[in-house]
Motif scaffolding. Structure first.
Motif, PDB file in Angstrom:
ATOM      1  N   ALA A 148     -10.314  -8.135  18.588  1.00 34.90           N
ATOM      2  CA  ALA A 148      -8.878  -8.383  18.381  1.00 34.90           C
ATOM      3  C   ALA A 148      -8.458  -8.052  16.963  1.00 34.90           C
ATOM      4  O   ALA A 148      -7.346  -7.547  16.724  1.00 34.90           O
ATOM      5  CB  ALA A 148      -8.561  -9.846  18.706  1.00 34.90           C
ATOM      6  N   GLN A 149      -9.345  -8.317  15.994  1.00 34.29           N
ATOM      7  CA  GLN A 149      -9.028  -8.013  14.600  1.00 34.29           C
ATOM      8  C   GLN A 149      -8.990  -6.506  14.366  1.00 34.29           C
ATOM      9  O   GLN A 149      -8.150  -6.006  13.608  1.00 34.29           O
ATOM     10  CB  GLN A 149     -10.058  -8.664  13.685  1.00 34.29           C
ATOM     11  N   ILE A 150      -9.919  -5.799  15.017  1.00 41.86           N
ATOM     12  CA  ILE A 150      -9.915  -4.331  14.898  1.00 41.86           C
ATOM     13  C   ILE A 150      -8.641  -3.767  15.514  1.00 41.86           C
ATOM     14  O   ILE A 150      -7.998  -2.869  14.957  1.00 41.86           O
ATOM     15  CB  ILE A 150     -11.164  -3.736  15.571  1.00 41.86           C
ATOM     16  N   ASP A 151      -8.247  -4.313  16.675  1.00 41.65           N
ATOM     17  CA  ASP A 151      -7.011  -3.855  17.330  1.00 41.65           C
ATOM     18  C   ASP A 151      -5.796  -4.112  16.437  1.00 41.65           C
ATOM     19  O   ASP A 151      -4.888  -3.277  16.351  1.00 41.65           O
ATOM     20  CB  ASP A 151      -6.836  -4.575  18.670  1.00 41.65           C
ATOM     21  N   SER A 152      -5.802  -5.259  15.769  1.00 33.16           N
ATOM     22  CA  SER A 152      -4.685  -5.582  14.877  1.00 33.16           C
ATOM     23  C   SER A 152      -4.620  -4.596  13.712  1.00 33.16           C
ATOM     24  O   SER A 152      -3.536  -4.139  13.320  1.00 33.16           O
ATOM     25  CB  SER A 152      -4.847  -7.017  14.354  1.00 33.16           C
ATOM     26  N   THR A 153      -5.810  -4.260  13.175  1.00 36.47           N
ATOM     27  CA  THR A 153      -5.867  -3.289  12.079  1.00 36.47           C
ATOM     28  C   THR A 153      -5.385  -1.923  12.545  1.00 36.47           C
ATOM     29  O   THR A 153      -4.675  -1.209  11.822  1.00 36.47           O
ATOM     30  CB  THR A 153      -7.296  -3.191  11.530  1.00 36.47           C
ATOM     31  N   LEU A 154      -5.768  -1.542  13.757  1.00 39.62           N
ATOM     32  CA  LEU A 154      -5.329  -0.253  14.302  1.00 39.62           C
ATOM     33  C   LEU A 154      -3.809  -0.193  14.412  1.00 39.62           C
ATOM     34  O   LEU A 154      -3.187   0.837  14.113  1.00 39.62           O
ATOM     35  CB  LEU A 154      -5.975  -0.026  15.679  1.00 39.62           C
ATOM     36  N   LYS A 155      -3.205  -1.299  14.843  1.00 37.69           N
ATOM     37  CA  LYS A 155      -1.734  -1.335  14.938  1.00 37.69           C
ATOM     38  C   LYS A 155      -1.104  -1.135  13.558  1.00 37.69           C
ATOM     39  O   LYS A 155      -0.116  -0.401  13.403  1.00 37.69           O
ATOM     40  CB  LYS A 155      -1.281  -2.664  15.538  1.00 37.69           C
ATOM     41  N   SER A 156      -1.712  -1.773  12.545  1.00 39.94           N
ATOM     42  CA  SER A 156      -1.187  -1.637  11.184  1.00 39.94           C
ATOM     43  C   SER A 156      -1.331  -0.202  10.684  1.00 39.94           C
ATOM     44  O   SER A 156      -0.420   0.335  10.030  1.00 39.94           O
ATOM     45  CB  SER A 156      -1.920  -2.590  10.239  1.00 39.94           C
ATOM     46  N   ILE A 157      -2.467   0.419  10.997  1.00 38.28           N
ATOM     47  CA  ILE A 157      -2.708   1.803  10.571  1.00 38.28           C
ATOM     48  C   ILE A 157      -1.694   2.741  11.225  1.00 38.28           C
ATOM     49  O   ILE A 157      -1.063   3.584  10.556  1.00 38.28           O
ATOM     50  CB  ILE A 157      -4.148   2.230  10.919  1.00 38.28           C
TER      51      ILE A 157
END
Length: 453
Positions: free
Chosen positions: A4-13
Protein backbone atom coordinates in the motif's frame (compact mmCIF):
# COMPACT_ATOMS: atom_id res chain seq x y z
CA UNK A 1 7.65 -1.66 2.76
CA UNK A 2 3.96 -2.54 2.54
CA UNK A 3 2.46 -2.73 -0.98
CA UNK A 4 0.00 0.00 0.00
CA UNK A 5 2.89 2.36 0.74
CA UNK A 6 4.49 1.60 -2.62
CA UNK A 7 1.14 2.24 -4.34
CA UNK A 8 0.84 5.55 -2.50
CA UNK A 9 4.33 6.54 -3.63
CA UNK A 10 3.47 5.59 -7.21
CA UNK A 11 0.42 7.87 -7.10
CA UNK A 12 2.63 10.72 -5.88
CA UNK A 13 5.19 10.07 -8.63
CA UNK A 14 2.55 10.00 -11.36
CA UNK A 15 0.87 13.12 -9.98
CA UNK A 16 4.19 14.98 -9.94
CA UNK A 17 5.01 13.91 -13.50
CA UNK A 18 1.58 14.96 -14.75
CA UNK A 19 2.27 18.37 -13.22
CA UNK A 20 5.68 18.54 -14.89
CA UNK A 21 7.59 18.42 -11.60
CA UNK A 22 10.22 15.79 -12.45
CA UNK A 23 12.38 16.60 -9.42
CA UNK A 24 9.50 15.98 -7.02
CA UNK A 25 8.73 12.69 -8.76
CA UNK A 26 12.38 11.64 -8.51
CA UNK A 27 12.49 12.60 -4.83
CA UNK A 28 9.46 10.40 -4.13
CA UNK A 29 11.06 7.49 -5.94
CA UNK A 30 14.41 7.82 -4.19
CA UNK A 31 12.78 7.88 -0.76
CA UNK A 32 12.00 4.19 -1.25
CA UNK A 33 14.45 1.44 -0.36
CA UNK A 34 16.36 0.19 -3.44
CA UNK A 35 14.32 -3.03 -3.69
CA UNK A 36 10.99 -1.20 -3.34
CA UNK A 37 12.28 1.47 -5.70
CA UNK A 38 12.79 -1.17 -8.39
CA UNK A 39 9.24 -2.48 -7.94
CA UNK A 40 7.80 1.02 -8.16
CA UNK A 41 9.92 1.90 -11.20
CA UNK A 42 8.80 -1.30 -12.98
CA UNK A 43 5.16 -0.28 -12.52
CA UNK A 44 5.68 3.09 -14.24
CA UNK A 45 5.00 3.40 -17.96
CA UNK A 46 7.85 3.74 -20.45
CA UNK A 47 7.51 7.50 -20.73
CA UNK A 48 7.85 7.96 -16.96
CA UNK A 49 10.82 5.61 -16.80
CA UNK A 50 12.57 7.41 -19.66
CA UNK A 51 11.99 10.74 -17.90
CA UNK A 52 13.26 9.69 -14.47
CA UNK A 53 16.22 7.46 -15.30
CA UNK A 54 18.53 10.16 -16.77
CA UNK A 55 17.97 12.30 -13.62
CA UNK A 56 19.34 9.61 -11.28
CA UNK A 57 22.95 9.71 -10.14
CA UNK A 58 25.16 6.74 -10.98
CA UNK A 59 24.90 4.80 -7.68
CA UNK A 60 21.09 5.06 -7.69
CA UNK A 61 20.85 4.01 -11.33
CA UNK A 62 23.20 1.09 -10.65
CA UNK A 63 21.10 -0.04 -7.66
CA UNK A 64 18.01 0.17 -9.82
CA UNK A 65 19.41 -2.06 -12.58
CA UNK A 66 20.66 -4.56 -10.01
CA UNK A 67 17.25 -4.88 -8.36
CA UNK A 68 15.13 -5.06 -11.50
CA UNK A 69 14.47 -8.52 -12.92
CA UNK A 70 16.83 -9.45 -15.76
CA UNK A 71 14.41 -8.89 -18.63
CA UNK A 72 13.24 -5.51 -17.36
CA UNK A 73 16.83 -4.42 -16.62
CA UNK A 74 17.75 -5.24 -20.21
CA UNK A 75 14.79 -3.22 -21.50
CA UNK A 76 15.85 -0.24 -19.37
CA UNK A 77 19.47 -0.59 -20.49
CA UNK A 78 18.36 -0.42 -24.13
CA UNK A 79 16.94 3.06 -23.53
CA UNK A 80 20.25 4.45 -22.17
CA UNK A 81 23.05 5.93 -24.21
CA UNK A 82 26.27 3.93 -24.61
CA UNK A 83 28.26 6.23 -22.33
CA UNK A 84 25.58 6.44 -19.65
CA UNK A 85 25.11 2.67 -19.56
CA UNK A 86 28.87 2.08 -19.39
CA UNK A 87 29.14 4.42 -16.39
CA UNK A 88 26.23 2.72 -14.62
CA UNK A 89 27.61 -0.78 -15.24
CA UNK A 90 30.98 0.29 -13.81
CA UNK A 91 29.11 1.07 -10.56
CA UNK A 92 27.51 -2.38 -10.43
CA UNK A 93 28.83 -5.69 -9.14
CA UNK A 94 30.65 -7.52 -12.00
CA UNK A 95 28.19 -10.42 -12.07
CA UNK A 96 25.19 -8.07 -12.18
CA UNK A 97 26.79 -6.01 -14.95
CA UNK A 98 27.50 -9.20 -16.90
CA UNK A 99 23.84 -10.24 -16.59
CA UNK A 100 22.72 -6.95 -18.14
CA UNK A 101 25.30 -7.12 -20.95
CA UNK A 102 24.41 -10.74 -21.65
CA UNK A 103 20.83 -9.72 -22.46
CA UNK A 104 21.90 -7.07 -24.97
CA UNK A 105 22.74 -7.71 -28.61
CA UNK A 106 26.37 -8.62 -29.28
CA UNK A 107 27.09 -5.33 -31.06
CA UNK A 108 25.45 -3.24 -28.34
CA UNK A 109 27.30 -5.10 -25.58
CA UNK A 110 30.63 -4.68 -27.41
CA UNK A 111 30.12 -0.92 -27.71
CA UNK A 112 29.31 -0.61 -24.01
CA UNK A 113 32.30 -2.74 -22.97
CA UNK A 114 34.58 -0.51 -25.03
CA UNK A 115 33.45 2.48 -22.94
CA UNK A 116 33.66 0.76 -19.51
CA UNK A 117 36.58 1.31 -17.15
CA UNK A 118 36.16 -2.03 -15.38
CA UNK A 119 35.48 -4.15 -18.45
CA UNK A 120 38.26 -6.60 -17.52
CA UNK A 121 36.25 -7.67 -14.46
CA UNK A 122 33.13 -8.32 -16.49
CA UNK A 123 34.43 -9.89 -19.71
CA UNK A 124 35.47 -13.23 -18.09
CA UNK A 125 31.90 -13.66 -16.84
CA UNK A 126 30.27 -13.26 -20.25
CA UNK A 127 31.50 -16.57 -21.61
CA UNK A 128 29.50 -18.70 -19.17
CA UNK A 129 25.88 -19.81 -19.71
CA UNK A 130 23.44 -18.03 -17.39
CA UNK A 131 22.23 -21.21 -15.68
CA UNK A 132 25.66 -22.43 -14.60
CA UNK A 133 27.97 -21.61 -11.70
CA UNK A 134 30.06 -19.49 -14.08
CA UNK A 135 26.99 -17.45 -14.97
CA UNK A 136 26.17 -16.86 -11.30
CA UNK A 137 29.62 -16.05 -9.94
CA UNK A 138 31.22 -12.70 -9.34
CA UNK A 139 34.90 -11.85 -9.67
CA UNK A 140 34.65 -9.59 -6.61
CA UNK A 141 36.28 -11.82 -4.01
CA UNK A 142 39.31 -11.67 -1.70
CA UNK A 143 42.18 -14.12 -2.17
CA UNK A 144 45.10 -14.42 0.23
CA UNK A 145 48.44 -16.18 0.00
CA UNK A 146 49.17 -18.86 2.56
CA UNK A 147 51.89 -16.85 4.32
CA UNK A 148 49.71 -13.75 4.87
CA UNK A 149 49.31 -13.01 8.59
CA UNK A 150 45.95 -12.42 10.26
CA UNK A 151 46.96 -8.81 11.02
CA UNK A 152 47.83 -8.17 7.37
CA UNK A 153 44.54 -9.63 6.20
CA UNK A 154 42.51 -7.52 8.64
CA UNK A 155 44.41 -4.39 7.65
CA UNK A 156 43.63 -5.13 4.02
CA UNK A 157 39.92 -5.48 4.83
CA UNK A 158 39.93 -2.08 6.55
CA UNK A 159 40.94 -0.44 3.29
CA UNK A 160 38.17 -2.02 1.21
CA UNK A 161 35.73 0.26 -0.55
CA UNK A 162 32.76 0.52 1.86
CA UNK A 163 30.42 0.07 -1.11
CA UNK A 164 31.97 -3.30 -1.91
CA UNK A 165 29.90 -6.37 -1.06
CA UNK A 166 30.95 -7.72 2.35
CA UNK A 167 33.10 -10.86 2.01
CA UNK A 168 31.71 -13.94 3.75
CA UNK A 169 34.96 -15.83 3.40
CA UNK A 170 38.53 -15.14 2.37
CA UNK A 171 40.07 -17.68 0.04
CA UNK A 172 43.64 -18.90 0.14
CA UNK A 173 45.45 -19.61 -3.13
CA UNK A 174 48.94 -20.78 -4.03
CA UNK A 175 51.30 -19.02 -6.42
CA UNK A 176 49.39 -20.46 -9.39
CA UNK A 177 46.07 -19.15 -8.03
CA UNK A 178 44.87 -22.66 -7.26
CA UNK A 179 42.38 -22.79 -4.39
CA UNK A 180 43.94 -24.44 -1.32
CA UNK A 181 41.91 -23.19 1.63
CA UNK A 182 39.25 -20.90 3.06
CA UNK A 183 39.16 -18.61 6.11
CA UNK A 184 35.98 -17.34 7.75
CA UNK A 185 35.86 -13.78 9.07
CA UNK A 186 35.27 -15.02 12.63
CA UNK A 187 38.34 -17.26 12.49
CA UNK A 188 40.37 -14.38 11.11
CA UNK A 189 39.36 -11.97 13.87
CA UNK A 190 40.01 -14.52 16.65
CA UNK A 191 43.36 -15.68 15.27
CA UNK A 192 46.72 -14.58 16.67
CA UNK A 193 47.61 -11.42 14.71
CA UNK A 194 51.00 -12.88 13.82
CA UNK A 195 49.66 -16.30 12.77
CA UNK A 196 49.81 -17.00 9.04
CA UNK A 197 46.55 -18.06 7.42
CA UNK A 198 48.04 -21.42 6.46
CA UNK A 199 47.94 -22.43 10.14
CA UNK A 200 44.22 -21.80 10.69
CA UNK A 201 42.63 -22.06 7.24
CA UNK A 202 40.19 -24.86 6.42
CA UNK A 203 41.64 -27.04 3.68
CA UNK A 204 38.42 -29.03 3.18
CA UNK A 205 36.93 -26.51 0.76
CA UNK A 206 33.55 -27.06 -0.87
CA UNK A 207 33.70 -25.70 -4.42
CA UNK A 208 32.18 -26.12 -7.87
CA UNK A 209 33.47 -25.84 -11.40
CA UNK A 210 32.23 -23.14 -13.75
CA UNK A 211 30.04 -25.54 -15.72
CA UNK A 212 28.05 -26.84 -12.72
CA UNK A 213 24.30 -26.43 -13.18
CA UNK A 214 22.69 -23.78 -10.99
CA UNK A 215 20.30 -26.31 -9.43
CA UNK A 216 23.27 -28.37 -8.21
CA UNK A 217 24.83 -25.20 -6.83
CA UNK A 218 21.62 -24.40 -4.94
CA UNK A 219 21.59 -27.91 -3.45
CA UNK A 220 25.12 -27.44 -2.12
CA UNK A 221 24.14 -24.15 -0.47
CA UNK A 222 21.15 -25.81 1.19
CA UNK A 223 22.97 -29.00 2.20
CA UNK A 224 25.97 -27.32 3.81
CA UNK A 225 24.32 -24.04 4.95
CA UNK A 226 26.74 -21.99 2.86
CA UNK A 227 26.75 -18.23 2.46
CA UNK A 228 29.29 -18.25 -0.40
CA UNK A 229 30.78 -20.87 -2.70
CA UNK A 230 34.04 -20.61 -4.68
CA UNK A 231 34.15 -21.47 -8.37
CA UNK A 232 37.23 -22.98 -10.00
CA UNK A 233 38.17 -23.88 -13.55
CA UNK A 234 39.23 -27.33 -14.71
CA UNK A 235 42.77 -26.67 -13.46
CA UNK A 236 41.61 -25.79 -9.95
CA UNK A 237 42.29 -22.05 -10.33
CA UNK A 238 39.94 -19.80 -8.36
CA UNK A 239 37.96 -17.75 -10.88
CA UNK A 240 34.96 -16.47 -8.92
CA UNK A 241 32.58 -16.75 -5.99
CA UNK A 242 28.82 -17.31 -5.81
CA UNK A 243 27.06 -15.51 -2.95
CA UNK A 244 23.86 -16.39 -1.13
CA UNK A 245 21.80 -13.57 -2.65
CA UNK A 246 22.44 -15.00 -6.13
CA UNK A 247 21.23 -18.44 -4.98
CA UNK A 248 18.03 -16.99 -3.55
CA UNK A 249 17.31 -15.61 -7.03
CA UNK A 250 18.03 -19.06 -8.51
CA UNK A 251 15.67 -20.77 -6.07
CA UNK A 252 12.91 -18.32 -6.95
CA UNK A 253 13.55 -18.82 -10.66
CA UNK A 254 13.63 -22.63 -10.46
CA UNK A 255 10.58 -22.80 -8.21
CA UNK A 256 8.66 -20.51 -10.54
CA UNK A 257 9.55 -22.66 -13.55
CA UNK A 258 8.57 -25.88 -11.76
CA UNK A 259 5.25 -24.51 -10.53
CA UNK A 260 4.39 -23.19 -14.00
CA UNK A 261 5.25 -26.50 -15.67
CA UNK A 262 3.25 -28.43 -13.09
CA UNK A 263 0.33 -26.21 -14.07
CA UNK A 264 0.89 -26.83 -17.78
CA UNK A 265 2.31 -23.38 -18.53
CA UNK A 266 5.44 -22.89 -20.59
CA UNK A 267 8.03 -20.86 -18.58
CA UNK A 268 9.76 -18.03 -20.36
CA UNK A 269 10.59 -14.33 -20.33
CA UNK A 270 6.92 -13.35 -20.57
CA UNK A 271 5.77 -15.35 -17.55
CA UNK A 272 8.81 -14.28 -15.52
CA UNK A 273 7.63 -10.67 -15.69
CA UNK A 274 5.40 -9.24 -12.94
CA UNK A 275 1.76 -10.27 -13.43
CA UNK A 276 0.50 -6.86 -14.52
CA UNK A 277 3.41 -6.40 -16.94
CA UNK A 278 2.48 -9.49 -18.95
CA UNK A 279 0.68 -8.91 -22.23
CA UNK A 280 -2.51 -10.92 -22.68
CA UNK A 281 -1.51 -12.18 -26.13
CA UNK A 282 1.89 -13.39 -24.91
CA UNK A 283 0.34 -15.07 -21.86
CA UNK A 284 -2.16 -16.87 -24.08
CA UNK A 285 0.66 -18.01 -26.37
CA UNK A 286 2.63 -19.40 -23.42
CA UNK A 287 -0.39 -21.46 -22.34
CA UNK A 288 -1.64 -22.48 -25.77
CA UNK A 289 0.92 -25.18 -26.58
CA UNK A 290 0.17 -27.19 -23.47
CA UNK A 291 -3.58 -26.70 -23.75
CA UNK A 292 -3.50 -27.84 -27.38
CA UNK A 293 -1.51 -30.93 -26.48
CA UNK A 294 -3.82 -31.75 -23.58
CA UNK A 295 -6.84 -31.09 -25.80
CA UNK A 296 -5.62 -33.59 -28.36
CA UNK A 297 -4.78 -36.13 -25.64
CA UNK A 298 -8.21 -35.66 -24.05
CA UNK A 299 -9.85 -36.82 -27.28
CA UNK A 300 -8.74 -40.30 -26.23
CA UNK A 301 -11.49 -40.14 -23.61
CA UNK A 302 -14.05 -39.43 -26.31
CA UNK A 303 -12.71 -42.32 -28.38
CA UNK A 304 -13.17 -44.73 -25.48
CA UNK A 305 -16.73 -43.50 -24.83
CA UNK A 306 -17.60 -43.86 -28.49
CA UNK A 307 -16.22 -47.41 -28.57
CA UNK A 308 -18.39 -48.42 -25.60
CA UNK A 309 -21.46 -46.40 -26.58
CA UNK A 310 -23.71 -49.45 -26.94
CA UNK A 311 -22.75 -50.73 -23.48
CA UNK A 312 -23.43 -47.31 -21.94
CA UNK A 313 -26.86 -47.25 -23.61
CA UNK A 314 -27.60 -50.72 -22.21
CA UNK A 315 -26.62 -49.80 -18.64
CA UNK A 316 -27.24 -46.07 -18.28
CA UNK A 317 -26.12 -46.06 -14.62
CA UNK A 318 -22.54 -46.67 -15.78
CA UNK A 319 -22.34 -43.06 -16.91
CA UNK A 320 -23.24 -41.76 -13.45
CA UNK A 321 -19.82 -42.60 -12.09
CA UNK A 322 -17.54 -41.51 -14.94
CA UNK A 323 -16.72 -38.06 -13.45
CA UNK A 324 -16.07 -39.63 -10.04
CA UNK A 325 -13.70 -42.27 -11.38
CA UNK A 326 -11.63 -40.18 -13.77
CA UNK A 327 -11.45 -37.38 -11.18
CA UNK A 328 -10.13 -39.79 -8.56
CA UNK A 329 -7.52 -41.15 -10.97
CA UNK A 330 -6.35 -37.71 -12.01
CA UNK A 331 -6.05 -36.50 -8.44
CA UNK A 332 -4.15 -39.61 -7.33
CA UNK A 333 -1.77 -39.28 -10.28
CA UNK A 334 -1.18 -35.58 -9.57
CA UNK A 335 -0.35 -36.29 -5.92
CA UNK A 336 2.16 -38.96 -6.91
CA UNK A 337 3.77 -36.78 -9.57
CA UNK A 338 4.21 -33.91 -7.12
CA UNK A 339 5.71 -36.22 -4.49
CA UNK A 340 8.17 -37.89 -6.85
CA UNK A 341 9.26 -34.65 -8.55
CA UNK A 342 9.99 -33.11 -5.16
CA UNK A 343 12.02 -36.17 -4.15
CA UNK A 344 13.99 -36.00 -7.42
CA UNK A 345 14.67 -32.27 -6.95
CA UNK A 346 16.02 -32.86 -3.44
CA UNK A 347 18.07 -35.91 -4.53
CA UNK A 348 16.06 -38.08 -2.14
CA UNK A 349 15.26 -40.31 -5.12
CA UNK A 350 17.71 -41.29 -7.85
CA UNK A 351 17.10 -42.99 -11.18
CA UNK A 352 18.44 -46.25 -9.81
CA UNK A 353 15.67 -46.21 -7.20
CA UNK A 354 12.93 -46.66 -9.80
CA UNK A 355 11.94 -50.17 -8.66
CA UNK A 356 11.90 -49.16 -5.00
CA UNK A 357 9.75 -46.14 -5.81
CA UNK A 358 7.42 -48.28 -7.91
CA UNK A 359 7.02 -50.82 -5.10
CA UNK A 360 6.31 -48.07 -2.58
CA UNK A 361 3.76 -46.30 -4.77
CA UNK A 362 2.04 -49.60 -5.61
CA UNK A 363 1.57 -50.21 -1.90
CA UNK A 364 0.23 -46.69 -1.49
CA UNK A 365 -2.09 -47.14 -4.46
CA UNK A 366 -3.45 -50.41 -3.11
CA UNK A 367 -4.10 -48.91 0.33
CA UNK A 368 -5.72 -45.75 -1.02
CA UNK A 369 -7.72 -47.68 -3.60
CA UNK A 370 -9.00 -50.13 -1.00
CA UNK A 371 -10.11 -47.38 1.37
CA UNK A 372 -11.77 -45.31 -1.37
CA UNK A 373 -13.28 -48.48 -2.87
CA UNK A 374 -15.05 -49.30 0.39
CA UNK A 375 -16.46 -45.77 0.56
CA UNK A 376 -17.54 -45.93 -3.10
CA UNK A 377 -19.20 -49.34 -2.59
CA UNK A 378 -21.36 -47.94 0.21
CA UNK A 379 -22.16 -44.77 -1.72
CA UNK A 380 -23.44 -46.70 -4.74
CA UNK A 381 -25.66 -48.86 -2.54
CA UNK A 382 -27.10 -45.73 -0.91
CA UNK A 383 -28.21 -44.61 -4.38
CA UNK A 384 -30.32 -47.76 -4.60
CA UNK A 385 -28.22 -49.42 -7.31
CA UNK A 386 -27.51 -53.16 -7.31
CA UNK A 387 -24.56 -54.74 -5.51
CA UNK A 388 -23.01 -55.70 -8.84
CA UNK A 389 -22.83 -52.04 -9.84
CA UNK A 390 -21.30 -51.13 -6.47
CA UNK A 391 -18.69 -53.86 -7.00
CA UNK A 392 -17.82 -52.46 -10.45
CA UNK A 393 -17.21 -48.99 -9.04
CA UNK A 394 -15.23 -50.27 -6.05
CA UNK A 395 -12.99 -52.53 -8.13
CA UNK A 396 -12.44 -49.75 -10.66
CA UNK A 397 -11.45 -47.29 -7.94
CA UNK A 398 -8.86 -49.77 -6.68
CA UNK A 399 -7.50 -50.44 -10.18
CA UNK A 400 -7.39 -46.74 -11.12
CA UNK A 401 -5.53 -45.75 -7.93
CA UNK A 402 -2.93 -48.44 -8.57
CA UNK A 403 -2.60 -47.42 -12.23
CA UNK A 404 -2.45 -43.67 -11.47
CA UNK A 405 0.27 -44.18 -8.85
CA UNK A 406 2.23 -46.36 -11.26
CA UNK A 407 2.11 -43.81 -14.08
CA UNK A 408 2.65 -40.89 -11.70
CA UNK A 409 5.87 -42.34 -10.25
CA UNK A 410 7.40 -43.82 -13.40
CA UNK A 411 6.91 -40.95 -15.84
CA UNK A 412 8.96 -38.32 -13.90
CA UNK A 413 11.82 -40.77 -13.28
CA UNK A 414 11.90 -41.89 -16.92
CA UNK A 415 11.77 -38.25 -18.06
CA UNK A 416 14.73 -37.45 -15.81
CA UNK A 417 16.60 -40.48 -17.17
CA UNK A 418 16.33 -39.24 -20.77
CA UNK A 419 17.28 -35.66 -19.87
CA UNK A 420 13.80 -34.08 -19.82
CA UNK A 421 12.82 -31.83 -16.93
CA UNK A 422 10.38 -33.99 -14.89
CA UNK A 423 8.12 -31.01 -14.27
CA UNK A 424 7.37 -30.93 -18.00
CA UNK A 425 5.56 -34.21 -17.43
CA UNK A 426 3.17 -32.10 -15.44
CA UNK A 427 0.09 -32.91 -13.44
CA UNK A 428 -2.29 -31.87 -16.28
CA UNK A 429 -0.60 -34.34 -18.65
CA UNK A 430 -0.75 -37.18 -16.12
CA UNK A 431 -4.38 -36.32 -15.39
CA UNK A 432 -5.25 -36.44 -19.09
CA UNK A 433 -3.53 -39.80 -19.59
CA UNK A 434 -5.17 -41.32 -16.52
CA UNK A 435 -8.59 -39.99 -17.59
CA UNK A 436 -8.57 -41.97 -20.83
CA UNK A 437 -6.99 -45.13 -19.46
CA UNK A 438 -9.12 -44.99 -16.29
CA UNK A 439 -12.26 -44.86 -18.38
CA UNK A 440 -11.06 -47.89 -20.34
CA UNK A 441 -10.40 -49.76 -17.08
CA UNK A 442 -13.87 -48.87 -15.80
CA UNK A 443 -15.74 -50.13 -18.82
CA UNK A 444 -13.63 -53.29 -19.03
CA UNK A 445 -14.33 -54.07 -15.37
CA UNK A 446 -18.03 -53.43 -15.99
CA UNK A 447 -17.98 -55.82 -18.95
CA UNK A 448 -16.51 -58.55 -16.77
CA UNK A 449 -18.73 -58.05 -13.72
CA UNK A 450 -22.13 -57.08 -15.05
CA UNK A 451 -24.06 -59.83 -16.74
CA UNK A 452 -26.02 -57.38 -18.83
CA UNK A 453 -22.93 -56.52 -20.92
Amino acid sequence: MEPAQIDSTLKSIRSALEGGDVEAALTCLLRLRPEDRADAFADLDNAAQTTLLPRMDLPDAADLLEDLDDDHAADVAETMSIGQLADVLDEMEPDEAADVLGDLSADHAAQVLAEMEDAEEVIPLLGHPDETAGGLMTTAYIALRRHTTAAQAIEFLRHLDPDEEAPYYLYVVDRNKCLIGVVGLRDLVLADPEAVVETFMDTDVIYVTAGTDQEDVARLFARYDLTALPVVNQSGHLIGVITLDDILDVLEEETTADVLQLGGIEPGPVINKPYWSQRVFEVARSRFVWLLGLFVAETLTGTVLRHFSSELEAVVSLSFFIPLLIGTGGNAGSQTVATVIRALALDEVRRRDVLRVLARELQTGILLGSLLGVVAFGRVLLWGLPTSMAAVVAITILAICIWANTVGCLVPILADAVGIDPTIMSAPLITTLVDATGLLIYLRVAALVLEQI
